[in-house]
Design an enzyme around this catalytic site. Sequence first.
Site, PDB file in Angstrom:
ATOM      1  N   HIS A 123       0.799  -1.234   0.000  1.00 60.08           N
ATOM      2  CA  HIS A 123       0.000   0.000   0.000  1.00 60.08           C
ATOM      3  C   HIS A 123       0.825   1.275   0.000  1.00 60.08           C
ATOM      4  CE1 HIS A 123      -4.008  -1.804   0.759  1.00 60.08           C
ATOM      5  NE2 HIS A 123      -3.288  -2.744   1.346  1.00 60.08           N
ATOM      6  N   LYS A 167      -8.424  13.820   4.916  1.00 63.23           N
ATOM      7  CA  LYS A 167      -7.524  12.661   4.847  1.00 63.23           C
ATOM      8  C   LYS A 167      -6.566  12.782   6.020  1.00 63.23           C
ATOM      9  CE  LYS A 167      -6.229  14.062   0.633  1.00 63.23           C
ATOM     10  NZ  LYS A 167      -6.347  12.879  -0.189  1.00 63.23           N
ATOM     11  N   ARG A 168      -5.742  11.756   6.250  1.00 62.47           N
ATOM     12  CA  ARG A 168      -4.738  11.861   7.302  1.00 62.47           C
ATOM     13  C   ARG A 168      -3.814  13.041   7.042  1.00 62.47           C
ATOM     14  NH1 ARG A 168      -3.984   7.688  11.001  1.00 62.47           N
ATOM     15  NH2 ARG A 168      -2.449   9.114  11.876  1.00 62.47           N
ATOM     16  N   LYS A 189       0.989  14.460   1.652  1.00 63.49           N
ATOM     17  CA  LYS A 189      -0.356  14.774   1.156  1.00 63.49           C
ATOM     18  C   LYS A 189      -0.531  16.284   0.945  1.00 63.49           C
ATOM     19  CE  LYS A 189      -2.388  10.697   3.432  1.00 63.49           C
ATOM     20  NZ  LYS A 189      -3.078   9.894   2.401  1.00 63.49           N
ATOM     21  N   THR A 196      -8.338   6.795  -1.936  1.00 58.83           N
ATOM     22  CA  THR A 196      -9.684   6.262  -2.143  1.00 58.83           C
ATOM     23  C   THR A 196     -10.718   7.349  -1.857  1.00 58.83           C
ATOM     24  OG1 THR A 196      -9.457   5.326   0.064  1.00 58.83           O
ATOM     25  CG2 THR A 196      -9.265   3.805  -1.780  1.00 58.83           C
ATOM     26  N   LYS A 235     -14.525   8.516  -3.553  1.00 61.80           N
ATOM     27  CA  LYS A 235     -15.768   8.810  -2.818  1.00 61.80           C
ATOM     28  C   LYS A 235     -16.305  10.185  -3.219  1.00 61.80           C
ATOM     29  CE  LYS A 235     -13.833   5.969   0.786  1.00 61.80           C
ATOM     30  NZ  LYS A 235     -12.838   6.007   1.862  1.00 61.80           N
TER      31      LYS A 235
HETATM   32  N1  N85 Z   1      -1.959   3.418   3.050  1.00 62.02           N
HETATM   33  C1  N85 Z   1      -2.285   3.364   4.342  1.00 62.02           C
HETATM   34  O1  N85 Z   1      -3.385   3.702   4.730  1.00 62.02           O
HETATM   35  N2  N85 Z   1      -1.313   2.895   5.205  1.00 62.02           N
HETATM   36  C2  N85 Z   1      -1.499   2.707   6.515  1.00 62.02           C
HETATM   37  O2  N85 Z   1      -2.550   2.914   7.076  1.00 62.02           O
HETATM   38  C3  N85 Z   1      -0.396   2.268   7.312  1.00 62.02           C
HETATM   39  C4  N85 Z   1       0.886   2.031   6.937  1.00 62.02           C
HETATM   40  C5  N85 Z   1       1.562   1.675   8.079  1.00 62.02           C
HETATM   41  C6  N85 Z   1       2.873   1.323   8.335  1.00 62.02           C
HETATM   42  C7  N85 Z   1      -2.926   3.884   2.090  1.00 62.02           C
HETATM   43  C8  N85 Z   1       3.252   1.015   9.619  1.00 62.02           C
HETATM   44  C9  N85 Z   1       2.335   1.077  10.617  1.00 62.02           C
HETATM   45  C10 N85 Z   1       1.019   1.419  10.370  1.00 62.02           C
HETATM   46  C11 N85 Z   1       0.645   1.713   9.097  1.00 62.02           C
HETATM   47  C12 N85 Z   1      -2.250   4.644   0.980  1.00 62.02           C
HETATM   48  O3  N85 Z   1      -1.543   5.755   1.515  1.00 62.02           O
HETATM   49  C13 N85 Z   1      -3.338   5.127   0.030  1.00 62.02           C
HETATM   50  O4  N85 Z   1      -2.777   5.777  -1.076  1.00 62.02           O
HETATM   51  N3  N85 Z   1      -0.540   2.087   8.590  1.00 62.02           N
HETATM   52  C14 N85 Z   1      -4.179   3.935  -0.441  1.00 62.02           C
HETATM   53  O5  N85 Z   1      -5.293   4.384  -1.151  1.00 62.02           O
HETATM   54  C15 N85 Z   1      -4.684   3.148   0.751  1.00 62.02           C
HETATM   55  O6  N85 Z   1      -3.592   2.747   1.562  1.00 62.02           O
HETATM   56  C16 N85 Z   1      -5.445   1.894   0.340  1.00 62.02           C
HETATM   57  O7  N85 Z   1      -4.682   1.135  -0.551  1.00 62.02           O
END
Ligand code: N85
Length: 809
Positions: free
Chosen positions: A355, A543-544, A549, A651, A655
């Site tokens: 991801h 978004k986060r 971003k 995503t 939406k």
């Molecule tokens: N990636 C994403 O949401 N990643 C995490 O939540 C996440 C990575 C991570 C690593 C999103 C270590 C610990 C916790 C963690 C992408 O940024 C988007 O572009 N949490 C994408 O649309 C989405 O994943 C779905 O594929």
Amino acid sequence: MFRDKETFKNAFLEKMQAVCGKCLDEATAFDKYMALGGMIRDYTSRKWVKTNARYLEEDAKQVYYFSLEFLLGRLLGSNLLNLGLTPVCREALDDLGIDLNELEDAEADAGLGNGGLGRLAACFLDSMASLGIPGHGCGIRYRYGFFEQRIVDGYQVELPDNWLRDGNVWELRKPDKAVEVRFYGAVREESSSERTVFVHENYQAVLAVPYDTPVIGYGNNTVNTLRLWSAEAVQTDFDFSSFSHGDYLQAVEYKYSVEAISQILYPDDNHYKGRELRLKQQYFFVSAGIQSIVRTFRKKNGSLKQLPEKVAIHVNDTHPVLAIPELMRILIDEEGIGWDEAWEITTGTISYTNHTILAEAMEKWPKDLFRNLLPRIYMIIHEINERFCRELWDRYPGDWDMISSMAIIADNHIKMAHLAVAGSCSINGVARIHTDILKRQEMKNFYIVYPHKFNNKTNGVTHRRWLMKANPELAGLITEAIGPGWIREPAELTGLLKYSADPSFREQAAGVKKRNKAVLAGMIRDKYSFDVDLDSIFDVQVKRLHAYKRQILNVLHIMDLYNRLLENPNLDMAPRTFIFGAKAAPSYYQAKTTIKLINTLAHIINNDRRVGDRIKVVFLENYRVSLAEMIFPAADVSEQISTAGKEASGTGNMKFMLNGAITIGTMDGANIEIYEKVGPENIFTFGLTAEEVMDYYRSGGYSSRDLYENDSRLRLTLDSLVNGFFPVPADEFRNIYNSLMVHNDEFFVLGDFAAYTAAQLNLDRAFRDKAKWLEMSINNIAYAGTFSSDRTILEYAKDIWGARQLSVE
Ligand code: N85
């Protein structure tokens, strides 16, 4: 069963008494929600049992989606929708003087995820059930979900999300299905003439107890399962034997350290921190999940050799990748299967999605920490690595650079992404550009060795929650125009194309948008005590909060617009309401400063009479799924402005589009595929391409200082971060300024500033041509069908899982 209003009413009143021991007059909104939820759960249970019986009888291939995060949001509304009960329920409650919306609002969001990755898992569950694919979720039942955000004096403050405090009507605890998971200890090898047996000793045992939640398909009688594991001490109460020996504290300590495993969701998004507790979480749910799959499989099948034919296990990012050595352990140690055969079974069963390509999100565990916590799993990974490197050596003799760049254990760390690719049959990215970058750069060598494993699966979102449930008026209007076919075949939304030029349809679409904006504006008035103009552009970035971003780019544009308005009060522009929603990881200093910056800017602009009502800035507190459902339908503009190459897919962009908002965005992630679908006339793109960004990283030549020197508007905005313009302590925003000016702007905010403001000007002009804007908006909805997660899931089922759709009577 509940098809008519009277039966529904009676059933509800009865449930009300049974669940709450109250009559209607005394019941709170929460009581009524619990009664209604309980009633729906009971109604579902028959379908649930039937679905499982059907899967067993058909011996259908089962998919298990392993994810550390499932960002479900609320379930009442979407369950009613999928069961087709919304109208009868609403009518019955109306008769009793109860507002269904109020009951929906009484439900706590299940916020068991950070952002995109967790929400994708939730959309996938909905699509698997709705398509009749036997697919189930496996994860952790966190006692506390993603933190609740409060804004105090412009700063983010985090509060615990105690979502289970008043109980959870949807889940069923299944103590009889509990399994044991083992940590620490040592491994003793016992060799006989036939084979070596590995005995794990002196371990700490943890009980994994499953809680099952039904996942209800849309209008099809399928009810799949989301199984979330909770950690408990093996002896339920204190260990009295140690108590009697005076080890009271030790017994208490043990209990709490075990329960800590499923206590909290880590609030880090796209950022990895090597914490032992997180590794414990990962092994905990993976081991429990795999044990439970093997147990279920065994009931029906003899030999585990057929596992890949009957089971697909999908790992959502590297977080559940220990599924690979855990399945190996069970096959070898518990089933007595030899290494080669175990490896064939494992690699044939497991598939993996990546991801993100952000380096700071790549999981790598310190070898010593790992070996201490999971000694047997470490041995297995070590052996996988040995064999893997040997295979590479045979194919590329002497190419040490290649081999060391691919090794699973290197530099005293275990590299989880390498383990994932070596031990699975498929690796996919989540949008075309992302998969291309994986192949060409991040995983280049793996792609050379295993080209057949790589594939793309562009993300999608469930149109049931994000259109039908979130925006029922728009859904109704669409159905009136093109019939209900799009609900089962979202690609049929293209039928709307012929309405985008129809003045009457445009007017109706405009009416829906305006009413949705009024709902959001009403919430803003109630909560923040100020009015926003319903005719202004609702320009939204939710978004986060993350540097890549680029919420900062949005902020700089607002500051520039504000400066221009002050210079020229007659500036010809449509009024705008800039709306933000974002949570920052609690330890991410710059992200938190950015929230303070947005709030400070909002305070200045919203209270400046000179700009009047022409621009307003709103930061919506505590962005989450249920709030998102109110925001997307009300948006005119979707901000998707990440540095090209950094956002794997996105995503939220989908939406927004589904709700008729128009994207202003970079050529990044799925924006590119959106651009290709809608065409350049229905989207505003700008900025550096991923290639140009890569060139700068590789060859240098980027200077934010030069951009600053050569652009007086940019200078004006940037200087105001540090020259006392903001009523905050002198260095409050210094770190933001420094990241842009001293550290040469890693994410090219200054580099894209001119292109972004130019695109915003075009957008402003387009908005003022009402007919044109409505046409663009309707075209966006028409092309959104491709981005339904139903399309995505059908591709996974066909290309990766080999799973088939199955109807349930
Ligand atoms: N990636 C994403 O949401 N990643 C995490 O939540 C996440 C990575 C991570 C690593 C999103 C270590 C610990 C916790 C963690 C992408 O940024 C988007 O572009 N949490 C994408 O649309 C989405 O994943 C779905 O594929």
